[in-house]
Design a protein around this motif. Structure first.
Motif, PDB file in Angstrom:
ATOM      1  N   GLY A 101       0.796  -1.219   0.000  1.00  0.00           N
ATOM      2  CA  GLY A 101       0.000   0.000   0.000  1.00  0.00           C
ATOM      3  C   GLY A 101       0.830   1.271   0.000  1.00  0.00           C
ATOM      4  O   GLY A 101       0.289   2.341  -0.225  1.00  0.00           O
ATOM      5  N   ASN A 102       2.120   1.169   0.243  1.00  0.00           N
ATOM      6  CA  ASN A 102       2.979   2.347   0.267  1.00  0.00           C
ATOM      7  C   ASN A 102       4.046   2.233  -0.813  1.00  0.00           C
ATOM      8  O   ASN A 102       4.432   1.138  -1.206  1.00  0.00           O
ATOM      9  N   GLY A 103       4.531   3.362  -1.259  1.00  0.00           N
ATOM     10  CA  GLY A 103       5.659   3.335  -2.158  1.00  0.00           C
ATOM     11  C   GLY A 103       6.930   2.999  -1.399  1.00  0.00           C
ATOM     12  O   GLY A 103       6.989   3.096  -0.182  1.00  0.00           O
ATOM     13  N   THR A 104       7.947   2.582  -2.146  1.00  0.00           N
ATOM     14  CA  THR A 104       9.225   2.302  -1.518  1.00  0.00           C
ATOM     15  C   THR A 104       9.858   3.608  -1.051  1.00  0.00           C
ATOM     16  O   THR A 104       9.978   4.557  -1.817  1.00  0.00           O
ATOM     17  N   GLU A 105      10.242   3.640   0.215  1.00  0.00           N
ATOM     18  CA  GLU A 105      10.908   4.813   0.765  1.00  0.00           C
ATOM     19  C   GLU A 105      12.290   4.412   1.249  1.00  0.00           C
ATOM     20  O   GLU A 105      12.481   3.323   1.790  1.00  0.00           O
ATOM     21  N   THR A 106      13.239   5.267   1.048  1.00  0.00           N
ATOM     22  CA  THR A 106      14.588   5.026   1.562  1.00  0.00           C
ATOM     23  C   THR A 106      15.012   6.221   2.388  1.00  0.00           C
ATOM     24  O   THR A 106      14.636   7.363   2.113  1.00  0.00           O
ATOM     25  N   TRP A 107      15.802   5.925   3.436  1.00  0.00           N
ATOM     26  CA  TRP A 107      16.259   6.965   4.344  1.00  0.00           C
ATOM     27  C   TRP A 107      17.761   6.819   4.569  1.00  0.00           C
ATOM     28  O   TRP A 107      18.191   5.963   5.351  1.00  0.00           O
ATOM     29  N   PRO A 108      18.582   7.641   3.916  1.00  0.00           N
ATOM     30  CA  PRO A 108      20.002   7.674   4.264  1.00  0.00           C
ATOM     31  C   PRO A 108      20.135   8.271   5.663  1.00  0.00           C
ATOM     32  O   PRO A 108      19.559   9.333   5.945  1.00  0.00           O
ATOM     33  N   VAL A 109      20.869   7.600   6.545  1.00  0.00           N
ATOM     34  CA  VAL A 109      20.936   8.062   7.928  1.00  0.00           C
ATOM     35  C   VAL A 109      22.377   8.127   8.415  1.00  0.00           C
ATOM     36  O   VAL A 109      23.256   7.404   7.944  1.00  0.00           O
ATOM     37  N   THR A 110      22.578   9.011   9.388  1.00  0.00           N
ATOM     38  CA  THR A 110      23.844   9.123  10.100  1.00  0.00           C
ATOM     39  C   THR A 110      23.564   8.974  11.588  1.00  0.00           C
ATOM     40  O   THR A 110      22.433   9.170  12.046  1.00  0.00           O
ATOM     41  N   ALA A 111      24.589   8.643  12.345  1.00  0.00           N
ATOM     42  CA  ALA A 111      24.420   8.449  13.787  1.00  0.00           C
ATOM     43  C   ALA A 111      24.016   9.760  14.451  1.00  0.00           C
ATOM     44  O   ALA A 111      24.589  10.819  14.178  1.00  0.00           O
ATOM     45  N   GLY A 112      23.001   9.688  15.303  1.00  0.00           N
ATOM     46  CA  GLY A 112      22.542  10.853  16.046  1.00  0.00           C
ATOM     47  C   GLY A 112      21.370  11.583  15.437  1.00  0.00           C
ATOM     48  O   GLY A 112      20.739  12.404  16.105  1.00  0.00           O
ATOM     49  N   GLN A 113      21.042  11.295  14.175  1.00  0.00           N
ATOM     50  CA  GLN A 113      19.944  12.020  13.553  1.00  0.00           C
ATOM     51  C   GLN A 113      18.600  11.428  13.967  1.00  0.00           C
ATOM     52  O   GLN A 113      18.507  10.323  14.506  1.00  0.00           O
ATOM     53  N   THR A 114      17.539  12.196  13.708  1.00  0.00           N
ATOM     54  CA  THR A 114      16.178  11.746  13.976  1.00  0.00           C
ATOM     55  C   THR A 114      15.571  11.182  12.702  1.00  0.00           C
ATOM     56  O   THR A 114      15.693  11.774  11.620  1.00  0.00           O
ATOM     57  N   LEU A 115      14.919  10.035  12.836  1.00  0.00           N
ATOM     58  CA  LEU A 115      14.221   9.410  11.724  1.00  0.00           C
ATOM     59  C   LEU A 115      12.745   9.309  12.096  1.00  0.00           C
ATOM     60  O   LEU A 115      12.408   8.777  13.155  1.00  0.00           O
ATOM     61  N   THR A 116      11.878   9.826  11.245  1.00  0.00           N
ATOM     62  CA  THR A 116      10.437   9.742  11.482  1.00  0.00           C
ATOM     63  C   THR A 116       9.825   8.770  10.496  1.00  0.00           C
ATOM     64  O   THR A 116       9.945   8.937   9.284  1.00  0.00           O
ATOM     65  N   VAL A 117       9.184   7.744  11.030  1.00  0.00           N
ATOM     66  CA  VAL A 117       8.558   6.710  10.207  1.00  0.00           C
ATOM     67  C   VAL A 117       7.160   6.448  10.745  1.00  0.00           C
ATOM     68  O   VAL A 117       6.988   6.162  11.927  1.00  0.00           O
ATOM     69  N   GLY A 118       6.152   6.554   9.890  1.00  0.00           N
ATOM     70  CA  GLY A 118       4.786   6.270  10.294  1.00  0.00           C
ATOM     71  C   GLY A 118       4.323   7.084  11.480  1.00  0.00           C
ATOM     72  O   GLY A 118       3.548   6.604  12.309  1.00  0.00           O
ATOM     73  N   GLY A 119       4.792   8.307  11.584  1.00  0.00           N
ATOM     74  CA  GLY A 119       4.391   9.183  12.678  1.00  0.00           C
ATOM     75  C   GLY A 119       5.191   9.004  13.946  1.00  0.00           C
ATOM     76  O   GLY A 119       5.017   9.750  14.904  1.00  0.00           O
ATOM     77  N   GLY A 120       6.079   8.015  13.989  1.00  0.00           N
ATOM     78  CA  GLY A 120       6.926   7.807  15.149  1.00  0.00           C
ATOM     79  C   GLY A 120       8.330   8.337  14.918  1.00  0.00           C
ATOM     80  O   GLY A 120       8.871   8.210  13.823  1.00  0.00           O
ATOM     81  N   ALA A 121       8.904   8.946  15.945  1.00  0.00           N
ATOM     82  CA  ALA A 121      10.241   9.527  15.829  1.00  0.00           C
ATOM     83  C   ALA A 121      11.254   8.643  16.552  1.00  0.00           C
ATOM     84  O   ALA A 121      11.008   8.189  17.678  1.00  0.00           O
ATOM     85  N   TYR A 122      12.396   8.435  15.924  1.00  0.00           N
ATOM     86  CA  TYR A 122      13.450   7.589  16.466  1.00  0.00           C
ATOM     87  C   TYR A 122      14.792   8.296  16.310  1.00  0.00           C
ATOM     88  O   TYR A 122      15.010   9.036  15.349  1.00  0.00           O
ATOM     89  N   THR A 123      15.668   8.050  17.267  1.00  0.00           N
ATOM     90  CA  THR A 123      17.046   8.492  17.132  1.00  0.00           C
ATOM     91  C   THR A 123      17.864   7.337  16.559  1.00  0.00           C
ATOM     92  O   THR A 123      17.768   6.207  17.034  1.00  0.00           O
ATOM     93  N   VAL A 124      18.636   7.636  15.536  1.00  0.00           N
ATOM     94  CA  VAL A 124      19.563   6.640  14.999  1.00  0.00           C
ATOM     95  C   VAL A 124      20.766   6.639  15.935  1.00  0.00           C
ATOM     96  O   VAL A 124      21.713   7.396  15.775  1.00  0.00           O
ATOM     97  N   SER A 125      20.705   5.778  16.953  1.00  0.00           N
ATOM     98  CA  SER A 125      21.684   5.849  18.033  1.00  0.00           C
ATOM     99  C   SER A 125      23.030   5.255  17.673  1.00  0.00           C
ATOM    100  O   SER A 125      24.065   5.702  18.165  1.00  0.00           O
TER     101      SER A 125
END
Length: 254
Positions: A101-125
């Motif tokens: 039901g969703n398109g493919t999403e990609t998230w390039p991440v670095t340590a310490g940044q915030t990632l928001t997925v499906g309305g939830g926020a996470y720290t890339v620890s």
């Protein structure tokens, strides 16, 4: 480890059937004589970020289901440049696919940044060659650290703290809850493809792993200490078909 590789990180529950939760078939393993050329060695570092961080462990080419039904997140690829490490996460349960039901999403991440997925926020620890740790910012969301296999904490059976995986011979917990297999070995330089699958979902696929690399599965960390490419005959009854040794380091932590 290889920085970008198309692979099915979730194969079969028992591996013998080579049939994934989504009904996909595992790709046949090439013999050492037909293996692809070795990718460049990873420049490191092995990990960046907070080694004591608690959160969800997304293993390499494996996925986790996020709390609250926000969907799975998969650790698609990663890269070290000698000074730091980055990763690419995606939605879905296999590299190149997306959550229904969703398109493919990609998230390039670095340590310490915030990632928001499906309305939830996470720290890339933390970002490692073998995992990414996502820490929920919502303090009401409790995440438990990985623990040794809860179905059978004695799996896998070790000899002097070492697990030996022979080429194409799955080592499966007796209830079939988790399994590991050496998919392929290759020479020049010696490297191995190791697949881990779990009934709980996720699993991992460590492709082009080399001696000295760290792997994570069954709630533990392992060091790849030996790669024996064998004689090229992958028959499971062949004692010279090649193997790897994984030395237990300790709990996965976090």
């Amino acid at each position: 480890m290889k920085t970008a590789r198309i692979t099915a990180a979730v194969g079969c529950v028992l591996l013998v059937a080579a049939c994934g939760p989504s009904g996909t078939k595992a790709a046949p393993s090439p013999s050492p004589s037909t293996a692809l050329p070795a990718p460049p060695a990873d420049k490191g570092p092995e990990c960046v970020g907070d080694p004591a961080a608690k959160g969800l462990h997304v293993l390499r080419d494996g996925y986790v289901q996020l709390p609250g039904g926000a969907g799975p997140v998969l650790y698609k690829e990663g890269q070290g440049d000698g000074a730091t490490r980055t990763a690419v996460l995606t939605n879905g349960t296999t590299t190149g696919t997306s959550q229904a039901g969703n398109g493919t999403e990609t998230w390039p991440v670095t340590a310490g940044q915030t990632l928001t997925v499906g309305g939830g926020a996470y720290t890339v620890s933390q970002i490692c060659t073998y995992r990414v740790v996502l820490t929920p910012k919502d303090q009401n969301t409790v995440t438990q650290p990985p623990v040794p296999n809860a179905v059978d904490p004695n799996w896998p059976v070790l000899t002097d703290g070492r697990l030996r995986l022979r080429w194409h011979v799955p080592d499966t917990e007796k209830r079939g809850a988790i399994s590991a297999v050496l998919k392929n070995v290759a020479a020049d330089p010696a490297r191995a493809d190791i697949l881990v699958v779990s009934q709980d979902g996720g699993g991992a696929s460590y492709d082009d792993a080399r001696v000295g690399d760290t792997l994570e599965f069954a709630g533990r960390l392992w060091k790849l200490t030996v790669i024996d490419v064998g004689d090229g005959n992958s028959n499971g009854a062949n004692p010279n078909s090649g193997y790897v040794d994984l030395q237990l380091i300790g709990p996965a932590g976090g």
